[in-house]
Write an enzyme that holds these catalytic residues in place. Structure first.
Site, short mmCIF file in Angstrom:
data_model
loop_
_atom_site.label_atom_id
_atom_site.label_comp_id
_atom_site.label_asym_id
_atom_site.label_seq_id
_atom_site.Cartn_x
_atom_site.Cartn_y
_atom_site.Cartn_z
N GLY A 46 -52.67 31.26 1.45
CA GLY A 46 -51.82 32.41 1.77
C GLY A 46 -51.12 32.24 3.11
O GLY A 46 -51.19 31.18 3.73
N GLN A 47 -50.48 33.31 3.56
CA GLN A 47 -49.67 33.23 4.78
C GLN A 47 -50.52 32.85 5.99
O GLN A 47 -50.17 31.98 6.76
CB GLN A 47 -48.95 34.56 5.05
CG GLN A 47 -47.91 34.42 6.15
CD GLN A 47 -47.56 35.74 6.83
OE1 GLN A 47 -48.23 36.75 6.64
NE2 GLN A 47 -46.52 35.72 7.62
N TYR A 73 -53.10 49.87 0.22
CA TYR A 73 -53.46 48.81 1.18
C TYR A 73 -54.18 49.41 2.39
O TYR A 73 -55.21 48.90 2.84
CB TYR A 73 -52.16 48.13 1.61
CG TYR A 73 -52.30 47.00 2.60
CD1 TYR A 73 -52.81 45.76 2.21
CD2 TYR A 73 -51.85 47.15 3.91
CE1 TYR A 73 -52.89 44.71 3.10
CE2 TYR A 73 -51.92 46.09 4.81
CZ TYR A 73 -52.44 44.88 4.39
OH TYR A 73 -52.51 43.85 5.29
N LYS A 130 -57.93 48.90 3.75
CA LYS A 130 -58.20 48.37 5.09
C LYS A 130 -59.18 49.27 5.85
O LYS A 130 -60.09 48.76 6.52
CB LYS A 130 -56.90 48.20 5.89
CG LYS A 130 -56.05 47.03 5.42
CD LYS A 130 -56.80 45.71 5.53
CE LYS A 130 -55.96 44.52 5.12
NZ LYS A 130 -56.77 43.29 4.97
N1 SER Z 1 -47.96 42.48 7.07
C1 SER Z 1 -48.73 43.39 6.28
C2 SER Z 1 -47.89 44.08 5.28
O1 SER Z 1 -46.74 44.30 5.55
C3 SER Z 1 -49.38 44.42 7.17
O2 SER Z 1 -50.66 44.06 7.44
O3 SER Z 1 -48.39 44.46 4.27
#
Ligand code: SER
Length: 311
Positions: free
Chosen positions: A11-12, A137, A141
């Site tokens: 991944g990134q 998301y 988190k």
């Molecule tokens: N870079 C992520 C996103 O934009 C944030 O943690 O989902």
């Protein structure tokens, strides 16, 4: 930390973290895992983090002492498929924490500026504050931060983590995040000298250049445990910027660069629910966090590296 298993290694963050850790701890001491095979040399295994048994077997076979759990869906992707995001982001995290508990491993997983929501103070967002995110998301988190705290308090697992800003890099694309515009803008600046931003003018978010993010992971994992009060959710920050700030920084090097806007309502809403800038003083105090790259230094390096990469 000397033998490390990374999930989401293609991944990134993972693709660069793997190289970075291998340069410090040796290639054979960093085991990459992902749901597909990459092109890197060095130990690598196919692992789906929702398969707890497989994750356990691989961690045990390589006799690792640390797990860095990066496999996750980002914010915009998670809004498209919230149930799948829950399965991967929460199910994967739970599996990885269980492996850490069973095999007594040190543990890292990133949280994010996405763990904040519209009721959080927007500017200089404190370390300890209201967290009522409105995205799947963000829900993942916050739950993840709490779960990692729980595994430390309840089972003594050495869990650590940071709240990453939007991460910017030229190696692997992010894919499915809200802050992705701040990566795309550099690619388009090199390719077309123009960019259409899906985030609106005046929308500030925290951003960070990948070398600072990689350095912060190693620094936190090697920090003296007795000094860490906020184990799993350190605010860290480098750059607070809106799309027009990136455009202005790019114009210093590519004066013809043009930007316009075609705002994506889904990602705009997510962006507006996140802080403008977060306060990283706890990370500074507890383990010496400091970012090296500001917007201009990052822009220069991104454009130089992408000019080579894109020919
Ligand atoms: N870079 C992520 C996103 O934009 C944030 O943690 O989902």
């Amino acid at each position: 930390m000397k033998k490390i298993l990374i999930t989401g290694a293609l991944g990134q963050i993972g693709s660069e973290l793997m190289t970075h850790l291998r340069s410090i701890y040796g290639t054979d001491n960093v085991i990459g895992t992902d749901i597909r095979k990459g092109e890197q040399d060095g130990p690598f295994e196919i692992v789906d983090v929702t398969d707890a048994k497989r994750l356990h077997e691989v961690a045990k076979a390589y006799n690792v002492d640390t797990i860095m759990h990066l496999a996750a869906l980002l914010s915009a992707k998670a809004e498209e498929m919230p149930q799948k995001a829950w399965d991967i982001n929460m199910g994967g995290l739970m599996n990885a924490l269980e492996v850490a508990r069973e095999l007594e491993l040190q543990f890292f997983t990133p949280s994010s500026i996405g763990a904040f929501g519209p009721s959080t103070p927007k500017n200089n967002t404190p370390q300890d504050t209201l967290q009522r995110p409105t995205t799947m998301y963000g829900v993942n988190k916050v739950a993840g931060e709490l779960l990692c705290d729980y595994y430390y308090d309840r089972f003594g697992v050495d869990t650590r983590g940071v709240r990453f800003p939007g991460l910017i890099s030229y190696v692997a694309p992010p894919g499915g995040g809200t802050t992705d515009y701040a990566v795309e803008i550099y690619y388009e600046a090199i390719k077309n000298k123009a960019y259409t931003s899906f985030i609106g003018e005046g929308t500030y978010m925290d951003m960070m250049y990948m070398p600072d993010a990689l350095h912060s992971i190693v620094q936190l994992m090697e920090a003296d445990a007795s000094k860490l009060q906020h184990r799993n959710a350190f605010n860290i920050a480098a750059i607070s910027a809106a799309p027009e700030d990136f455009a202005a920084a790019i114009k210093t090097y590519i004066p013809e660069f043009q930007m316009d806007y075609q705002v994506d309502p889904v990602r705009q809403k997510i962006a507006e629910s996140w802080p403008n800038s977060i306060d990283a003083s706890a990370a500074q105090k507890e383990w010496g966090f400091k970012a090296e790259y500001n917007l201009d230094a990052m822009t220069k390096d991104m454009l130089d590296k992408l000019a080579v990469k894109l020919g």
